[in-house]
Motif scaffolding. Structure first.
Motif, PDB file in Angstrom:
ATOM      1  N   SER A 171       0.960  -1.331  -0.189  1.00 56.15           N
ATOM      2  CA  SER A 171      -0.110   0.041  -0.051  1.00 56.15           C
ATOM      3  C   SER A 171       0.833   1.411   0.168  1.00 56.15           C
ATOM      4  CB  SER A 171      -0.975   0.039   1.272  1.00 56.15           C
ATOM      5  OG  SER A 171      -1.852   1.150   1.109  1.00 56.15           O
ATOM      6  N   ARG A 172       0.199   2.333  -0.561  1.00 58.56           N
ATOM      7  CA  ARG A 172       1.268   3.671  -0.399  1.00 58.56           C
ATOM      8  C   ARG A 172       0.725   4.528   0.910  1.00 58.56           C
ATOM      9  NH1 ARG A 172      -2.274   4.285  -4.802  1.00 58.56           N
ATOM     10  NH2 ARG A 172      -0.524   4.055  -6.105  1.00 58.56           N
ATOM     11  N   ARG A 173       0.003   3.771   1.721  1.00 58.02           N
ATOM     12  CA  ARG A 173      -0.771   4.830   2.987  1.00 58.02           C
ATOM     13  C   ARG A 173      -0.239   3.798   4.100  1.00 58.02           C
ATOM     14  NH1 ARG A 173      -5.090   3.778   5.355  1.00 58.02           N
ATOM     15  NH2 ARG A 173      -6.055   5.830   5.099  1.00 58.02           N
TER      16      ARG A 173
ATOM     17  N   ASN B 143      -3.822  -7.562  11.770  1.00 52.06           N
ATOM     18  CA  ASN B 143      -4.304  -7.394  12.914  1.00 52.06           C
ATOM     19  C   ASN B 143      -5.580  -5.978  12.988  1.00 52.06           C
ATOM     20  OD1 ASN B 143      -2.506  -9.429  14.208  1.00 52.06           O
ATOM     21  ND2 ASN B 143      -1.364  -7.777  14.178  1.00 52.06           N
ATOM     22  N   ASN B 144      -5.799  -5.936  13.957  1.00 53.43           N
ATOM     23  CA  ASN B 144      -6.922  -4.669  14.282  1.00 53.43           C
ATOM     24  C   ASN B 144      -6.698  -3.903  15.204  1.00 53.43           C
ATOM     25  OD1 ASN B 144      -8.455  -5.482  16.661  1.00 53.43           O
ATOM     26  ND2 ASN B 144      -8.963  -7.054  15.365  1.00 53.43           N
ATOM     27  N   GLY B 145      -6.974  -2.589  15.136  1.00 55.89           N
ATOM     28  CA  GLY B 145      -6.997  -1.661  16.264  1.00 55.89           C
ATOM     29  C   GLY B 145      -6.921  -0.400  15.522  1.00 55.89           C
ATOM     30  N   ARG B 146      -8.034   0.457  15.455  1.00 53.44           N
ATOM     31  CA  ARG B 146      -8.085   1.555  14.708  1.00 53.44           C
ATOM     32  C   ARG B 146      -8.563   2.861  15.814  1.00 53.44           C
ATOM     33  NH1 ARG B 146      -9.739   0.335   8.525  1.00 53.44           N
ATOM     34  NH2 ARG B 146      -7.890  -0.967   8.280  1.00 53.44           N
ATOM     35  N   ALA B 147      -8.149   4.038  16.094  1.00 51.51           N
ATOM     36  CA  ALA B 147      -8.710   5.148  16.693  1.00 51.51           C
ATOM     37  C   ALA B 147      -9.500   5.870  15.997  1.00 51.51           C
ATOM     38  CB  ALA B 147      -7.408   5.979  16.993  1.00 51.51           C
ATOM     39  N   ASP B 148     -10.382   6.513  16.795  1.00 54.95           N
ATOM     40  CA  ASP B 148     -11.374   7.507  16.254  1.00 54.95           C
ATOM     41  C   ASP B 148     -10.677   8.635  15.347  1.00 54.95           C
ATOM     42  OD1 ASP B 148     -13.213   5.880  17.334  1.00 54.95           O
ATOM     43  OD2 ASP B 148     -13.744   7.166  19.054  1.00 54.95           O
ATOM     44  N   LYS B 149     -11.367   9.158  14.484  1.00 50.91           N
ATOM     45  CA  LYS B 149     -10.870  10.335  13.730  1.00 50.91           C
ATOM     46  C   LYS B 149     -10.089  11.435  14.414  1.00 50.91           C
ATOM     47  CE  LYS B 149     -13.767   9.719   9.627  1.00 50.91           C
ATOM     48  NZ  LYS B 149     -12.560   9.313   8.898  1.00 50.91           N
TER      49      LYS B 149
ATOM     50  N   MET C 296       8.772  -5.460  13.961  1.00 53.26           N
ATOM     51  CA  MET C 296       8.343  -4.567  13.068  1.00 53.26           C
ATOM     52  C   MET C 296       6.731  -4.469  12.956  1.00 53.26           C
ATOM     53  SD  MET C 296      10.897  -4.975   9.963  1.00 53.26           S
ATOM     54  CE  MET C 296      10.151  -6.581   9.522  1.00 53.26           C
ATOM     55  N   SER C 297       6.320  -3.040  12.669  1.00 54.64           N
ATOM     56  CA  SER C 297       4.829  -2.776  12.332  1.00 54.64           C
ATOM     57  C   SER C 297       4.378  -2.154  11.210  1.00 54.64           C
ATOM     58  CB  SER C 297       4.066  -1.998  13.670  1.00 54.64           C
ATOM     59  OG  SER C 297       4.302  -2.903  14.877  1.00 54.64           O
ATOM     60  N   ILE C 298       3.500  -2.469  10.690  1.00 55.99           N
ATOM     61  CA  ILE C 298       3.044  -1.549   9.219  1.00 55.99           C
ATOM     62  C   ILE C 298       1.608  -1.313   9.609  1.00 55.99           C
ATOM     63  CG2 ILE C 298       2.608  -1.870   6.817  1.00 55.99           C
ATOM     64  CD1 ILE C 298       5.032  -4.176   6.917  1.00 55.99           C
ATOM     65  N   TYR C 299       1.361   0.116   9.323  1.00 60.39           N
ATOM     66  CA  TYR C 299      -0.021   0.529   9.990  1.00 60.39           C
ATOM     67  C   TYR C 299      -0.708   1.949   9.055  1.00 60.39           C
ATOM     68  CZ  TYR C 299       3.085   2.852  12.991  1.00 60.39           C
ATOM     69  OH  TYR C 299       4.329   3.393  13.616  1.00 60.39           O
ATOM     70  N   GLY C 300      -1.749   2.094   8.952  1.00 61.95           N
ATOM     71  CA  GLY C 300      -2.227   3.172   8.315  1.00 61.95           C
ATOM     72  C   GLY C 300      -2.469   4.379   9.351  1.00 61.95           C
TER      73      GLY C 300
END
Length: 777
Positions: free
Chosen positions: A325-327, A401-407, A346-350
């Motif tokens: 991905s580019r993001r 995996n999962n785990g996203r913050a609110d905006k 290592m970690s890769i995340y948006g």
């Protein structure tokens, strides 16, 4: 052997207790403690009776050289691969089986038809598409299958399996090289489902590709079942062959790619600044942001037309997965594993995961590798990567995996803990089944259950107050309370399980935790678990290998435990039915007369005498004192010189041991217990004494061996007991704690007016205190 498993699974699929035959069905004993015997496969020269690989153990090998091109405009992947297959078995092979997992998504695929479905008041798009199906051109398109000389090979595709006909019999010790050219349209993972695919972000018009089960893969050929050619229907995962991988991935030039193994051309794919940060990360003790958030936000604005090729290599792995991905941000740090080996965490995340993953993810990766290495074997690979993809799936050296913050950058505690748990779990899968390579298609618990148990250990070592949902015994109680038609033994094929999570993850993890803490003890369990892990690292174990090794390395007979927890569905419910209290008669009149007087008075008391007294009746012997003779004034319980002399003579005639017993102050408590649940377990008894002190006593499950339903046991105590409680630490998964105490104690229950609906995986739901704290009064 394979026929035995099919017959066994047919029984367990129906929820039948026939899976554990009774030796003595009309008796109250001779069943639960008998050896498993013929329920286990017969040891042989490939798998020994000790649970270790036998002297002639063998396994196949498959090396891959893969080239693939990602089309970011059409969401299509084109690939070609050369497979070098080694026949290390003693068997001549006339055909090979290949897994085509992408065919699960085909519009006419069998796996989309045989599951039940029903309408609900609220339906997600994914649920509706599951009912309606789709018209998309999904699934593998095989362009050609040829041998090393370029000759076409005959092949037959059956759903998710492809059989390749050998041009000549592949004899033991020979190898065969062949090439497959293929392509497929990448599916929308959030609507079509499945492990691999893409996620589209409409706000910036970019894609996140998580590429898993993406290439035709060799099926396992083993000593215990021949070809593992059970179809992939989406649940039961994978049995795979170890080998070496060379992979070249052609992607848009502004994409970042992470994958299984090590990238061999960072010098050509990273910028100079990024390459310098990567070098810094090699010795960093804190995560270094190599591809930064600022760089990601900038490149998200455009779509490069140029291309880059990323090259990876991995040795002795069973699979390969990648992300593109580019993001995505990329961070990394060095961590030292047991023995001093350096591993890159290592970690890769948006951007949406940045507030959580930048702080926690890579440190969780490092923590997981250290804890698992301590309990199994030192992590052997050079790196491990956690990718945020609103998902939960594992592959060698990389997981999603999962785990996203609110905006606004805040997140709830529930999201934080969900992220923590899933990262530990998926990184932990590197050990089970990526290295201890069990057949997930047959026995899900052998990887999910063992891994969930180790996840619990890692969670508890991360934070002593971590709210682990799987592992503590009392957490499995609600599942074990269910009626038999909603349950099946752990030893059930994954496709036939009704409640998949509790059966394949929670119950085996709980069982192992009970083995460690309650049945075997940490020292014996940890040694045996390590022995199993070392014996079967980079090999293909079966359940028998695990069961036998745990006993072989500990000298603990656990057949009763495997019967109850893995082959049965009976719950644990041990009831403390009654307690009787005894004191020894010392014969000393000065000691015993008080007791005798109380008993005498109690026997004279009755309801009539009480009410007569309450009504003020004038009793004749009180109104007329002439009626009182010697016996009216005599104290029958007073010690006299004659009774004292008689006691002393008796005492002097006693042996020293008898005299010591008479002088002791023992209290005897006779406990009667019943096994209402059916699953035999050790007794853990907490004694609370009249002086406020406590004692916990542990008795082996063998106490039930001569009567599996009811037992009576007498305990001698030097102090008076005020309270008795069974399983005080809630460590046996007892489904009814109300019958565990004397005197009876009843815990209050609570109820809610309604239950809130669950949100999507990894997203905030319910309250978000972090967000609330930012609001002005």
């Amino acid at each position: 052997m394979k026929k035995f498993y099919i017959f066994f699974l047919a029984l367990t699929a129906a929820g039948s207790v026939l899976a554990q035959p009774n030796n003595n069905p009309k008796s109250n004993h001779g069943n639960k403690f008998e050896q498993l015997g013929t329920m286990l496969s017969t040891p042989n020269e490939y798998r020994s009776a000790s649970g270790a690989p036998g002297p002639k153990y063998w396994q196949q090998k498959a090396d891959y050289d893969i080239t693939a091109t990602l089309d970011d405009d059409k969401q299509r992947l084109d690939g070609s691969e050369t497979i070098d297959y080694y026949n290390n078995s003693p068997d001549p092979l006339t055909y090979l089986w290949i897994q085509l997992d992408e065919n699960q998504h085909k519009k006419d695929g069998e796996s989309a038809k045989f599951d039940e479905s029903r309408m609900k008041d609220k339906m997600t798009l994914r649920e509706l598409q599951g009912i309606m199906g789709h018209n998309l051109d999904l699934g593998d398109h095989i362009v050609s299958v040829k041998d090393a000389q370029g000759n076409a090979l005959d092949y037959t595709i059956n759903e998710t399996m492809m059989r390749i006909e050998m041009p000549h019999t592949l004899m033991p010790g020979e190898r065969f090289k062949f090439k497959i050219v293929w392509w497929y349209n990448i599916s929308d993972r959030l609507t079509i489902g499945g492990r691999g695919g893409y996620e589209y972000f409409p706000e910036d018009k970019n894609y996140l590709y998580t590429m898993a089960q993406w290439y035709p893969r060799m099926a396992v050929y083993s000593d215990f079942q021949g070809w593992q050619n059970k179809q992939f229907t989406g649940r039961g995962e994978f049995a795979l062959t170890f080998g070496d991988f060379k992979v070249s991935l052609n992607v848009p030039a502004d994409h970042f790619v992470g994958g299984t193994g090590q990238c061999s051309n960072y010098a050509q794919t990273l910028t100079g600044a990024q390459l310098k940060r990567w070098e810094q990360a090699q010795t960093a003790k804190e995560p270094v942001e190599i591809v930064t958030l600022a760089e990601v936000k900038k490149q998200m604005q455009g779509h490069a037309t140029a291309r880059k090729v990323w090259q990876f290599h991995a040795e002795n792995v069973r699979d390969f997965a990648w992300v593109s991905s580019r993001r995505v941000v990329w961070d990394a740090m060095s961590t030292q594993i047991d023995g001093g080996k350096k591993v890159m965490a290592m970690s890769i995340y948006g951007p949406e995961a940045y507030p959580l993953y930048r702080r926690y993810s890579t440190k969780l990766v490092a923590h997981t590798l250290k804890v698992y290495s301590k309990h199994t074997f030192p992590y052997p690979y050079p790196c491990a990567t956690s990718v945020e993809a609103s998902n939960g799936m594992e592959y060698p050296m990389i997981c999603f995996n999962n785990g996203r913050a609110d905006k606004d950058g805040t997140y709830s505690e529930a999201v934080k803990y969900a992220m923590t748990g899933v990262i530990i779990h998926e990184v932990g899968h590197n050990f089970f089944p990526m290295i201890v390579n069990s057949d997930e298609r047959q026995w899900t618990w052998m990887d999910e259950g063992l891994n969930t148990f180790c996840q619990f250990l890692a969670e508890q070592e991360w934070d002593n107050h971590y709210p682990s949902q799987r592992g503590p015994a009392y957490k499995i109680v609600d599942y074990m309370k269910l009626p038999p038609n909603e349950l099946e033994p752990i030893m059930t094929n994954s496709e036939n399980i009704v409640r998949f999570g509790p059966n394949a993850y929670s119950k085996p993890a709980t069982a192992l935790n009970i083995l460690r803490e309650t049945v075997m003890g940490r020292k014996l369990f940890d040694y045996s678990f390590k022995t199993y892990s070392h014996r079967w690292a980079f090999k293909h174990p079966t359940p028998e290998d695990f069961f036998r090794t745990m006993e072989d390395a500990s000298a603990v007979d656990l057949d009763w435990f495997w019967r109850g927890w893995f082959y049965g569905i009976d719950p644990v419910d041990i009831s403390l039915d009654s307690v009787k209290y005894y004191r020894m008669n010392t014969k000393n009149p000065e000691v015993e007369n008080t007791y005798d007087r109380a008993q005498f008075d109690r026997n004279l008391d009755n309801i009539s005498s009480k009410r007569n007294k309450d009504e003020g009746i004038k009793f004749a012997v009180e109104a007329d004192t002439s009626l009182k003779d010697f016996y009216g004034k005599w104290d029958r319980f007073a010690a006299t010189p004659l009774t004292k002399q008689s006691y002393q003579a008796m005492f002097d005639a006693l042996t020293p041991a008898e005299r010591a017993m008479y002088q002791s102050k023992n209290y005897f408590y006779q406990l009667s217990l019943s096994n209402k649940g059916g699953c035999v377990m050790p007794l853990i008894i907490e004694w609370t004494y009249a002086d406020g002190t406590k004692e916990v006593e542990r008795i082996s499950a063998y106490i039930w061996r001569k009567n599996e339903s009811n037992i009576t046991k007498v305990f001698a105590k030097s102090k008076e007991v005020k309270n008795i409680k069974i399983d005080p630490y809630r460590e046996t998964a007892d489904i009814d704690e109300n019958n565990n105490s004397w005197p009876r104690e009843y815990a209050p229950s609570r109820f809610e007016l309604f239950k809130s609906q669950e949100g999507i995986r990894g997203a905030s739901s319910g309250t978000n205190p972090m967000k609330e704290s930012m609001k002005k009064p």
